[in-house]
Every structure is written in structure tokens, then in C-alpha cells.
Design a protein around this motif. Structure first.
Motif, PDB file in Angstrom:
ATOM      1  N   THR A  76      52.657  81.960  40.941  1.00  0.00           N
ATOM      2  CA  THR A  76      53.850  82.510  41.602  1.00  0.00           C
ATOM      3  C   THR A  76      54.929  81.430  41.711  1.00  0.00           C
ATOM      4  N   LEU A  77      54.501  80.216  42.102  1.00  0.00           N
ATOM      5  CA  LEU A  77      55.469  79.122  42.249  1.00  0.00           C
ATOM      6  C   LEU A  77      56.090  78.751  40.899  1.00  0.00           C
ATOM      7  N   ILE A  78      55.264  78.770  39.841  1.00  0.00           N
ATOM      8  CA  ILE A  78      55.806  78.465  38.503  1.00  0.00           C
ATOM      9  C   ILE A  78      56.847  79.519  38.107  1.00  0.00           C
ATOM     10  N   ALA A  79      56.524  80.788  38.367  1.00  0.00           N
ATOM     11  CA  ALA A  79      57.456  81.868  38.007  1.00  0.00           C
ATOM     12  C   ALA A  79      58.760  81.729  38.793  1.00  0.00           C
ATOM     13  N   LEU A  80      58.655  81.418  40.086  1.00  0.00           N
ATOM     14  CA  LEU A  80      59.863  81.267  40.912  1.00  0.00           C
ATOM     15  C   LEU A  80      60.686  80.059  40.456  1.00  0.00           C
ATOM     16  N   LEU A  81      59.980  78.949  40.203  1.00  0.00           N
ATOM     17  CA  LEU A  81      60.664  77.718  39.796  1.00  0.00           C
ATOM     18  C   LEU A  81      61.387  77.893  38.460  1.00  0.00           C
ATOM     19  N   THR A  82      60.661  78.393  37.460  1.00  0.00           N
ATOM     20  CA  THR A  82      61.276  78.537  36.135  1.00  0.00           C
ATOM     21  C   THR A  82      62.384  79.596  36.168  1.00  0.00           C
ATOM     22  N   GLY A  83      62.175  80.634  36.977  1.00  0.00           N
ATOM     23  CA  GLY A  83      63.196  81.682  37.108  1.00  0.00           C
ATOM     24  C   GLY A  83      64.472  81.128  37.723  1.00  0.00           C
ATOM     25  N   ALA A  84      64.302  80.310  38.766  1.00  0.00           N
ATOM     26  CA  ALA A  84      65.474  79.741  39.450  1.00  0.00           C
ATOM     27  C   ALA A  84      66.214  78.771  38.528  1.00  0.00           C
ATOM     28  N   ILE A  85      65.443  77.928  37.825  1.00  0.00           N
ATOM     29  CA  ILE A  85      66.076  76.943  36.936  1.00  0.00           C
ATOM     30  C   ILE A  85      66.836  77.661  35.807  1.00  0.00           C
TER      31      ILE A  85
END
Lengths: 242, 52
Positions: free
Chosen positions: A102-111
Motif C-alpha cells: 500500500t505504501l509503495i502504491a501511495l508513494l509511487t502514485g504521489a511521485i
């Protein structure tokens, strides 16, 4: 042979011990192949430039974040209905893996969102339900830590898991329910027009396979640790009682 | 080094962040597994000794 045989911790330890190295090796092969292919050997997209390469991380991790919760839901239901300890421990073992996805998806999505949408975050239906799912992951892990009795903890976390499933499903289907928001539709589709271009499709599938296998390997490893920890607790308790 | 154009930082930060998170999870899981296995072995050995 029945699947319920694996509710026996001894049988689970035997089988998972034999399978785990193979799953881990396959996960490494798929991840290295998919990500290397995607990063180095696919062209930039006309509309997204080089940021299209983030798809090989963002799509599989978001997919696994939701699927991990679904797996936890199934394991929790098995615990609530049939009281198999291995299933409760498997759900507990999957939570940190799901949270990381979930954190990877949020991080990459935000970037990715910053240059493409002009913002790191938007209160879009899919993003919002995904953020709530993240909070459920944190709550689920905190609840396991907060309750001392393992069976009570398993009961309470199972109920929390059932409630959180609403947001897991919403984050997958929010795009279909509400035809609004910034987030685009599914990258993989049976409809050829909606699907990603062929040149990105194969490395994306390999990356997805890598993430699925990585999830499986980590859940097996962590469930084995949970089973050992439970046995350790029982032995220490017996030692103290003697 | 391949040319990622004006989005180089975006792509590289995404990969660095994701790989760091996955690596941390793998290391943590392996460390917890080793710690628990070692502790269990010690207790089992101690109890075997006590039981003669």
C-alpha cells in the motif's frame, strides 16, 4: 488430500518449508526480469514520457495491496467459522506485507502525480478509499499488538478485516462507481482499447507475477515465524507453570 | 546511463523508494524469522535437558 490438512501447524510447516525456497527464487527471477525489462527496454510514452516506467511498480503494488486484504479476509473468515489457528496467523503475517504494498502504491502514485496532475494528492474516490485502506492496515496491526490474548486478538482483528474489506473493494471499483476524479481506469483490461499498449504489457505481467510471488513467499515465511512464536509462548508458559 | 529526460528524478525516486521499502520488509522478515527460530531452539533444548 484436503486443503484443511494445512490447518495442522506441523503439516503447514512441512509443506511451506519445502515450497518457500522455490517461490522465493521464482519471485526474484520475475521481479528482476519484469523491472529490468520495463525500466531499460521499453520506450517512453507519448503522453507520459519516461514516467510510464513507474507503472511496473505502481500497478502491481496497488493490486497486491488490495489482494492482500482479500486474502486476509478469507483467512479471517476461516478463523471465525472453523477456528483454525494457522489461518488467523496467516492473516496476521500478511498484514505488514499488504501495508508495504500500500505504501509503495501511495508513494509511487504521489511521485508520479506531481508532474502529471500538478499535485501530490487529490481527494479522488479511488485515492481516498485507498488511503482509508492504508489506515485500516495500521489499525489492524495495532490491534494485534494491543490485545494480549491471541484468540481474542484474532477475533477482533477478523471483524476489523471484514469492515475494512468495504474499502478494499471500493479502492478497486471506485473508478467504475463514480465516473469522476483524476485517477484513470484499470491499466489491464480484457477490452483491448482500454488495455495498456502491447509494448508495456508483457513486462507489466511479469512484474505482477513477481509481486504476487513475493507476497506469497513473505506470507509463508512470516506465517512460519508466527507459528514458531506461538509454540515458543506455549513452551515458556509451560516452563513457568512447572 | 539511459536518458530519462526531464522525468529522471520522478522515475528514479519511485524505484529507489519502492526498492528500499521491499528490501526493508524482506530484511525485517528474515531477522524476525531467525530470532524466533533461535529462541525456540534454545527453549526446546533446555526443556529436553530438564526432562532428561
Amino acid at each position: 488430500m484436503s486443503i484443511w490438512e494445512y490447518a495442522n501447524p506441523k503439516k503447514f510447516m512441512q509443506t511451506s518449508g519445502a515450497v518457500l525456497p522455490w517461490v522465493a527464487a521464482l519471485a526474484a527471477i520475475c521481479l528482476i526480469t519484469g523491472l529490468t525489462w520495463g525500466f531499460f527496454f521499453t520506450p517512453d510514452a507519448v503522453n507520459f514520457g519516461a514516467t510510464v516506467k513507474i507503472i511496473y511498480l505502481h500497478v502491481p503494488s496497488a493490486m497486491m495491496a488490495i489482494n492482500a486484504w482479500v486474502m486476509m479476509l478469507v483467512a479471517s473468515l476461516i478463523w471465525l467459522i472453523r477456528r483454525h489457528h494457522v489461518s488467523a496467523l496467516a492473516a496476521k503475517a500478511a498484514a505488514p506485507v499488504g501495508l508495504t504494498m500500500t505504501l509503495i502504491a501511495l508513494l509511487t502514485g504521489a511521485i508520479w502525480g506531481q508532474p502529471m496532475w500538478g499535485t501530490w494528492w487529490a481527494w479522488d474516490p479511488r485515492l481516498t478509499s485507498f488511503l482509508i485502506l492504508t489506515l485500516f492496515y495500521f489499525g489492524y496491526l495495532a490491534l494485534w499488538q494491543a490485545v494480549e490474548n491471541p484468540d481474542t486478538a484474532a477475533d477482533l482483528t477478523s471483524v476489523l478485516c471484514i469492515v475494512g474489506s468495504v474499502f478494499a473493494l471500493l479502492s478497486r471499483y471506485a473508478v467504475n462507481f463514480w465516473n469522476q476524479g483524476l485517477h484513470q481506469g484499470a491499466s489491464l483490461s480484457l477490452d483491448k482499447k482500454e488495455n495498456v499498449s502491447d509494448v508495456y504489457y508483457v513486462p507489466l505481467l511479469i512484474s505482477i507475477a513477481g509481486f504476487v510471488l513475493l507476497f506469497l513467499a513473505l506470507v509463508l515465511l512470516r506465517t512460519r515465524t508466527e507459528i514458531r512464536a506461538r509454540r515458543l509462548q506455549a513452551l515458556l508458559l509451560r516452563e513457568r507453570m512447572a | 546511463m539511459m536518458d530519462l529526460g526531464k522525468y529522471a528524478q520522478v522515475v528514479l525516486w519511485s524505484y529507489a523508494g519502492a526498492i528500499a521499502l521491499i528490501a526493508a520488509l524482506i530484511v525485517l522478515s528474515l531477522w524476525q524469522a531467525a530470532k524466533t527460530r533461535r529462541a525456540l531452539r534454545e527453549v526446546e533444548a533446555r526443556q529436553d535437558q530438564n526432562n532428561g
